[in-house]
Scaffold this motif. Sequence first.
Motif, PDB file in Angstrom:
ATOM      1  N   UNK A  41    -100.788  37.755 -38.740  1.00  0.00           N
ATOM      2  CA  UNK A  41    -100.524  36.132 -38.908  1.00  0.00           C
ATOM      3  C   UNK A  41    -102.003  35.635 -39.572  1.00  0.00           C
ATOM      4  N   UNK A  42    -102.979  36.257 -39.452  1.00  0.00           N
ATOM      5  CA  UNK A  42    -104.233  35.841 -40.125  1.00  0.00           C
ATOM      6  C   UNK A  42    -104.020  35.916 -41.673  1.00  0.00           C
ATOM      7  N   UNK A  43    -103.398  37.099 -42.101  1.00  0.00           N
ATOM      8  CA  UNK A  43    -103.170  37.304 -43.711  1.00  0.00           C
ATOM      9  C   UNK A  43    -101.950  36.751 -44.236  1.00  0.00           C
ATOM     10  N   UNK A  44    -101.041  36.201 -43.412  1.00  0.00           N
ATOM     11  CA  UNK A  44     -99.681  35.811 -43.825  1.00  0.00           C
ATOM     12  C   UNK A  44     -99.880  34.360 -44.274  1.00  0.00           C
ATOM     13  N   UNK A  45     -99.158  34.041 -45.178  1.00  0.00           N
ATOM     14  CA  UNK A  45     -98.944  32.612 -45.813  1.00  0.00           C
ATOM     15  C   UNK A  45     -97.730  31.904 -45.429  1.00  0.00           C
ATOM     16  N   UNK A  46     -96.918  32.520 -44.517  1.00  0.00           N
ATOM     17  CA  UNK A  46     -95.480  32.189 -44.181  1.00  0.00           C
ATOM     18  C   UNK A  46     -95.684  30.891 -43.278  1.00  0.00           C
ATOM     19  N   UNK A  47     -94.933  29.987 -43.219  1.00  0.00           N
ATOM     20  CA  UNK A  47     -95.041  28.994 -42.550  1.00  0.00           C
ATOM     21  C   UNK A  47     -94.873  29.153 -41.099  1.00  0.00           C
ATOM     22  N   UNK A  48     -94.037  30.148 -40.675  1.00  0.00           N
ATOM     23  CA  UNK A  48     -93.904  30.701 -39.284  1.00  0.00           C
ATOM     24  C   UNK A  48     -95.280  31.087 -38.659  1.00  0.00           C
ATOM     25  N   UNK A  49     -96.138  32.010 -39.619  1.00  0.00           N
ATOM     26  CA  UNK A  49     -97.226  32.706 -39.218  1.00  0.00           C
ATOM     27  C   UNK A  49     -98.174  31.424 -39.037  1.00  0.00           C
ATOM     28  N   UNK A  50     -98.102  30.383 -39.803  1.00  0.00           N
ATOM     29  CA  UNK A  50     -99.163  29.204 -39.784  1.00  0.00           C
ATOM     30  C   UNK A  50     -98.619  28.588 -38.421  1.00  0.00           C
ATOM     31  N   UNK A  51     -97.390  28.268 -37.854  1.00  0.00           N
ATOM     32  CA  UNK A  51     -97.063  27.780 -36.640  1.00  0.00           C
ATOM     33  C   UNK A  51     -97.629  28.827 -35.548  1.00  0.00           C
ATOM     34  N   UNK A  52     -97.467  29.983 -35.926  1.00  0.00           N
ATOM     35  CA  UNK A  52     -98.223  31.154 -34.771  1.00  0.00           C
ATOM     36  C   UNK A  52     -99.596  30.917 -34.649  1.00  0.00           C
ATOM     37  N   UNK A  53    -100.358  30.807 -35.653  1.00  0.00           N
ATOM     38  CA  UNK A  53    -101.686  30.447 -35.435  1.00  0.00           C
ATOM     39  C   UNK A  53    -101.903  29.294 -34.850  1.00  0.00           C
ATOM     40  N   UNK A  54    -101.426  27.893 -35.017  1.00  0.00           N
ATOM     41  CA  UNK A  54    -101.713  26.884 -34.460  1.00  0.00           C
ATOM     42  C   UNK A  54    -101.233  27.123 -32.927  1.00  0.00           C
ATOM     43  N   UNK A  55     -99.975  27.619 -32.651  1.00  0.00           N
ATOM     44  CA  UNK A  55     -99.793  27.943 -31.174  1.00  0.00           C
ATOM     45  C   UNK A  55    -101.043  28.894 -30.618  1.00  0.00           C
ATOM     46  N   UNK A  56    -101.188  29.927 -31.021  1.00  0.00           N
ATOM     47  CA  UNK A  56    -102.519  30.401 -30.682  1.00  0.00           C
ATOM     48  C   UNK A  56    -103.716  29.826 -30.301  1.00  0.00           C
ATOM     49  N   UNK A  57    -103.925  28.785 -31.418  1.00  0.00           N
ATOM     50  CA  UNK A  57    -105.220  27.972 -31.334  1.00  0.00           C
ATOM     51  C   UNK A  57    -105.056  26.977 -29.899  1.00  0.00           C
ATOM     52  N   UNK A  58    -103.844  26.506 -29.939  1.00  0.00           N
ATOM     53  CA  UNK A  58    -103.364  25.490 -28.813  1.00  0.00           C
ATOM     54  C   UNK A  58    -103.732  26.228 -27.338  1.00  0.00           C
ATOM     55  N   UNK A  59    -103.107  27.205 -27.419  1.00  0.00           N
ATOM     56  CA  UNK A  59    -102.984  27.998 -26.243  1.00  0.00           C
ATOM     57  C   UNK A  59    -104.485  28.340 -25.374  1.00  0.00           C
ATOM     58  N   UNK A  60    -105.463  28.738 -26.833  1.00  0.00           N
ATOM     59  CA  UNK A  60    -106.727  28.970 -26.218  1.00  0.00           C
ATOM     60  C   UNK A  60    -107.530  27.722 -25.972  1.00  0.00           C
ATOM     61  N   UNK A  61    -107.004  26.665 -26.528  1.00  0.00           N
ATOM     62  CA  UNK A  61    -107.768  25.265 -26.182  1.00  0.00           C
ATOM     63  C   UNK A  61    -107.345  24.771 -24.780  1.00  0.00           C
ATOM     64  N   UNK A  62    -106.156  25.376 -24.583  1.00  0.00           N
ATOM     65  CA  UNK A  62    -105.560  25.096 -22.989  1.00  0.00           C
ATOM     66  C   UNK A  62    -106.202  25.983 -21.965  1.00  0.00           C
ATOM     67  N   UNK A  63    -107.009  27.032 -22.509  1.00  0.00           N
ATOM     68  CA  UNK A  63    -107.594  27.884 -21.657  1.00  0.00           C
ATOM     69  C   UNK A  63    -106.678  28.964 -21.033  1.00  0.00           C
TER      70      UNK A  63
END
Length: 153
Positions: free
Chosen positions: A55-77
Amino acid sequence: MIRGLLVAFSAVFMLVFTASAENENSYQFENEQQRATYRQLIKELRCPKCQNQNIADSNAPLAEDMRDRTYQMLKEGQSREAIIEFMVARYGDFVHYQPPFTTITSILWWGPLFIVIIGIGTAVGLTRKKKAAVELTQEERQRLEQLRKSGDE
């Protein structure tokens, strides 16, 4: 011609690299450990749409959503393992480059070994069969000896 291709390739590479770096820089992390965990996760998780691209290298909208969700979950601890479990529950074992050993995935682990064993068994069987076909009976040996003697005369 080759120089032009190299310049074009370099330009595309730089655009992709810059876009990837800009995407990661848009996230604000509390510390370097969190940033490192994020980088590790987005390289370890596979894009379900792109098949063999993380998902780091993918430009697909799904990969972008997965990156966003990963970031949100990390921020939530949430822990790295919790994020991976969430992604696997949502997208299946395929999303993780290191799938767990289950009954279904055991085919992937043991399949190549079974193919090699079957190949070796087939080769040994064919070799023995061929070797058995080459052996002569007592009558055939006597006839061969007679032919040799008559050929020498």
